[in-house]
Design a protein around this motif. Structure first.
Motif, PDB file in Angstrom:
ATOM      1  N   ARG A  75      -0.926 -29.046 -29.159  1.00 38.95           N
ATOM      2  CA  ARG A  75      -1.202 -27.282 -30.519  1.00 38.95           C
ATOM      3  C   ARG A  75      -2.767 -27.595 -31.597  1.00 38.95           C
ATOM      4  NH1 ARG A  75       2.729 -30.580 -34.977  1.00 38.95           N
ATOM      5  NH2 ARG A  75       4.072 -29.902 -32.770  1.00 38.95           N
ATOM      6  N   LYS A  76      -2.603 -26.477 -31.547  1.00 42.31           N
ATOM      7  CA  LYS A  76      -3.918 -26.249 -32.417  1.00 42.31           C
ATOM      8  C   LYS A  76      -4.810 -26.133 -31.384  1.00 42.31           C
ATOM      9  CE  LYS A  76      -2.450 -27.086 -37.018  1.00 42.31           C
ATOM     10  NZ  LYS A  76      -2.747 -27.997 -38.045  1.00 42.31           N
ATOM     11  N   ARG A  77      -5.021 -26.025 -30.356  1.00 41.15           N
ATOM     12  CA  ARG A  77      -6.299 -26.372 -28.990  1.00 41.15           C
ATOM     13  C   ARG A  77      -6.695 -24.381 -28.783  1.00 41.15           C
ATOM     14  NH1 ARG A  77      -9.276 -28.676 -29.681  1.00 41.15           N
ATOM     15  NH2 ARG A  77     -10.763 -29.318 -27.482  1.00 41.15           N
ATOM     16  N   GLY A  78      -5.940 -23.934 -29.059  1.00 41.81           N
ATOM     17  CA  GLY A  78      -6.007 -21.994 -28.638  1.00 41.81           C
ATOM     18  C   GLY A  78      -5.373 -21.832 -26.900  1.00 41.81           C
ATOM     19  N   ILE A  79      -5.074 -22.532 -26.484  1.00 41.93           N
ATOM     20  CA  ILE A  79      -4.787 -22.086 -25.495  1.00 41.93           C
ATOM     21  C   ILE A  79      -3.631 -21.047 -25.447  1.00 41.93           C
ATOM     22  CG2 ILE A  79      -3.921 -23.365 -23.172  1.00 41.93           C
ATOM     23  CD1 ILE A  79      -5.037 -26.257 -24.527  1.00 41.93           C
ATOM     24  N   ALA A  80      -3.830 -20.510 -24.436  1.00 41.56           N
ATOM     25  CA  ALA A  80      -3.004 -19.247 -24.547  1.00 41.56           C
ATOM     26  C   ALA A  80      -1.146 -19.800 -23.576  1.00 41.56           C
ATOM     27  CB  ALA A  80      -3.130 -18.743 -23.069  1.00 41.56           C
ATOM     28  N   GLN A  81      -0.336 -19.022 -24.122  1.00 41.59           N
ATOM     29  CA  GLN A  81       1.008 -19.719 -23.852  1.00 41.59           C
ATOM     30  C   GLN A  81       1.287 -19.161 -22.674  1.00 41.59           C
ATOM     31  OE1 GLN A  81       3.804 -21.700 -25.842  1.00 41.59           O
ATOM     32  NE2 GLN A  81       4.798 -21.352 -24.320  1.00 41.59           N
ATOM     33  N   GLU A  82       0.333 -18.103 -21.710  1.00 36.24           N
ATOM     34  CA  GLU A  82       1.106 -17.936 -20.902  1.00 36.24           C
ATOM     35  C   GLU A  82       0.109 -19.631 -19.722  1.00 36.24           C
ATOM     36  OE1 GLU A  82      -1.106 -15.149 -17.073  1.00 36.24           O
ATOM     37  OE2 GLU A  82      -0.775 -14.303 -18.545  1.00 36.24           O
ATOM     38  N   ARG A  83      -0.750 -19.970 -20.230  1.00 37.88           N
ATOM     39  CA  ARG A  83      -1.156 -21.082 -19.181  1.00 37.88           C
ATOM     40  C   ARG A  83      -0.235 -22.111 -19.378  1.00 37.88           C
ATOM     41  NH1 ARG A  83      -7.088 -21.932 -19.852  1.00 37.88           N
ATOM     42  NH2 ARG A  83      -6.635 -23.348 -17.997  1.00 37.88           N
ATOM     43  N   LEU A  84       0.192 -22.904 -20.884  1.00 41.17           N
ATOM     44  CA  LEU A  84       1.040 -23.893 -20.973  1.00 41.17           C
ATOM     45  C   LEU A  84       2.383 -23.913 -20.289  1.00 41.17           C
ATOM     46  CD1 LEU A  84       0.796 -24.038 -24.546  1.00 41.17           C
ATOM     47  CD2 LEU A  84      -0.313 -25.041 -22.419  1.00 41.17           C
ATOM     48  N   ASP A  85       2.522 -22.148 -19.782  1.00 41.93           N
ATOM     49  CA  ASP A  85       3.433 -22.446 -19.151  1.00 41.93           C
ATOM     50  C   ASP A  85       3.696 -22.039 -18.102  1.00 41.93           C
ATOM     51  OD1 ASP A  85       5.171 -21.186 -21.739  1.00 41.93           O
ATOM     52  OD2 ASP A  85       5.363 -19.680 -21.097  1.00 41.93           O
ATOM     53  N   GLN A  86       2.347 -21.376 -17.298  1.00 43.12           N
ATOM     54  CA  GLN A  86       2.271 -22.052 -15.346  1.00 43.12           C
ATOM     55  C   GLN A  86       1.927 -23.731 -15.306  1.00 43.12           C
ATOM     56  OE1 GLN A  86      -1.425 -19.694 -15.265  1.00 43.12           O
ATOM     57  NE2 GLN A  86      -0.915 -17.944 -15.454  1.00 43.12           N
ATOM     58  N   LEU A  87       1.517 -24.377 -16.301  1.00 44.52           N
ATOM     59  CA  LEU A  87       1.713 -25.745 -16.515  1.00 44.52           C
ATOM     60  C   LEU A  87       3.000 -26.806 -16.280  1.00 44.52           C
ATOM     61  CD1 LEU A  87      -0.435 -28.441 -18.287  1.00 44.52           C
ATOM     62  CD2 LEU A  87       1.647 -28.935 -18.096  1.00 44.52           C
ATOM     63  N   VAL A  88       3.832 -26.038 -17.129  1.00 47.71           N
ATOM     64  CA  VAL A  88       5.228 -26.737 -17.006  1.00 47.71           C
ATOM     65  C   VAL A  88       6.186 -25.833 -15.121  1.00 47.71           C
ATOM     66  CG1 VAL A  88       7.588 -26.353 -18.048  1.00 47.71           C
ATOM     67  CG2 VAL A  88       5.172 -26.526 -19.071  1.00 47.71           C
ATOM     68  N   SER A  89       5.424 -24.121 -14.995  1.00 46.01           N
ATOM     69  CA  SER A  89       6.025 -24.014 -14.330  1.00 46.01           C
ATOM     70  C   SER A  89       5.557 -25.175 -12.599  1.00 46.01           C
ATOM     71  CB  SER A  89       6.406 -22.776 -13.742  1.00 46.01           C
ATOM     72  OG  SER A  89       7.355 -22.095 -14.890  1.00 46.01           O
ATOM     73  N   GLY A  90       4.286 -25.172 -12.495  1.00 49.06           N
ATOM     74  CA  GLY A  90       3.842 -26.167 -11.576  1.00 49.06           C
ATOM     75  C   GLY A  90       4.499 -27.581 -11.786  1.00 49.06           C
ATOM     76  N   VAL A  91       4.864 -28.557 -12.701  1.00 49.40           N
ATOM     77  CA  VAL A  91       5.039 -29.174 -13.156  1.00 49.40           C
ATOM     78  C   VAL A  91       6.606 -29.637 -12.133  1.00 49.40           C
ATOM     79  CG1 VAL A  91       6.111 -31.171 -14.247  1.00 49.40           C
ATOM     80  CG2 VAL A  91       4.145 -30.388 -14.764  1.00 49.40           C
ATOM     81  N   GLN A  92       7.686 -28.567 -12.400  1.00 52.41           N
ATOM     82  CA  GLN A  92       8.652 -28.011 -12.242  1.00 52.41           C
ATOM     83  C   GLN A  92       8.775 -28.144 -10.378  1.00 52.41           C
ATOM     84  OE1 GLN A  92      10.809 -24.953 -13.869  1.00 52.41           O
ATOM     85  NE2 GLN A  92      13.128 -26.360 -13.304  1.00 52.41           N
ATOM     86  N   ARG A  93       7.807 -27.424 -10.041  1.00 51.09           N
ATOM     87  CA  ARG A  93       7.784 -26.923  -8.939  1.00 51.09           C
ATOM     88  C   ARG A  93       7.476 -28.017  -7.888  1.00 51.09           C
ATOM     89  NH1 ARG A  93       6.241 -21.828  -9.539  1.00 51.09           N
ATOM     90  NH2 ARG A  93       4.114 -22.482 -10.487  1.00 51.09           N
TER      91      ARG A  93
END
Length: 153
Positions: A75-93
């Motif tokens: 939160r409030k770190r200015g990280i693109a939502q796409e990068r967060l989605d990639q991180l979560v998808s990577g953990v799920q994979r």
């Protein structure tokens, strides 16, 4: 698909397209009863996974819990939502490719920490503070002192 506005059971798909990281299908839907439009996401699920929590408690794997934790840490770190989605998808994979039907919550937490470590130092420390249950300011100082080269691939 049930309408989130009026709870009617039928909706019509108006548009479908893959997400930017190609891990899901984004569908725009319109309720046949009230006409409201909403978006759904469809993801591949290879198997049912059970998370083993402390105290022998078990619960079904829920991607949304990881998303919520990552969003909170970033939160409030200015990280693109796409990068967060990639991180979560990577953990799920990672979880799905373990080939296990049961996964320790601790292992999932470590996977998330590793992803955040490479993404953002502050988010990494924020997540660690909750995950490792920091109780004093000294805990933060000691952990932050071990953080080196965070955010670098």
């Amino acid at each position: 698909m049930r309408c989130p506005f009026c709870a009617h059971d039928d909706s019509q798909v108006k548009d479908s397209r893959p997400t930017e990281d190609n891990t899901a299908i984004r569908r725009r839907r319109q309720c046949e009863s009230c006409g409201a439009r909403f978006t759904t996401f469809e993801r591949v699920q290879l198997r049912e996974i059970t998370v083993l929590k402390s105290g022998d408690k078990r619960e079904p794997f829920d991607r949304a819990k990881i998303e919520q934790s990552v969003d909170l840490a970033c939160r409030k770190r200015g990280i693109a939502q796409e990068r967060l989605d990639q991180l979560v998808s990577g953990v799920q994979r990672q979880i799905e490719t373990l080939g296990e039907s049961e996964v320790q919550a601790r292992a999932i937490g470590e996977m998330v920490m590793e992803g955040l470590r490479r993404l953002d130092a502050v988010a990494y420390i924020r997540f660690a503070s909750v995950y490792r249950d920091f109780t004093e300011a000294r805990d933060f100082e000691e952990f932050a002192g071990t953080v080196r080269d965070v955010g670098k691939p």
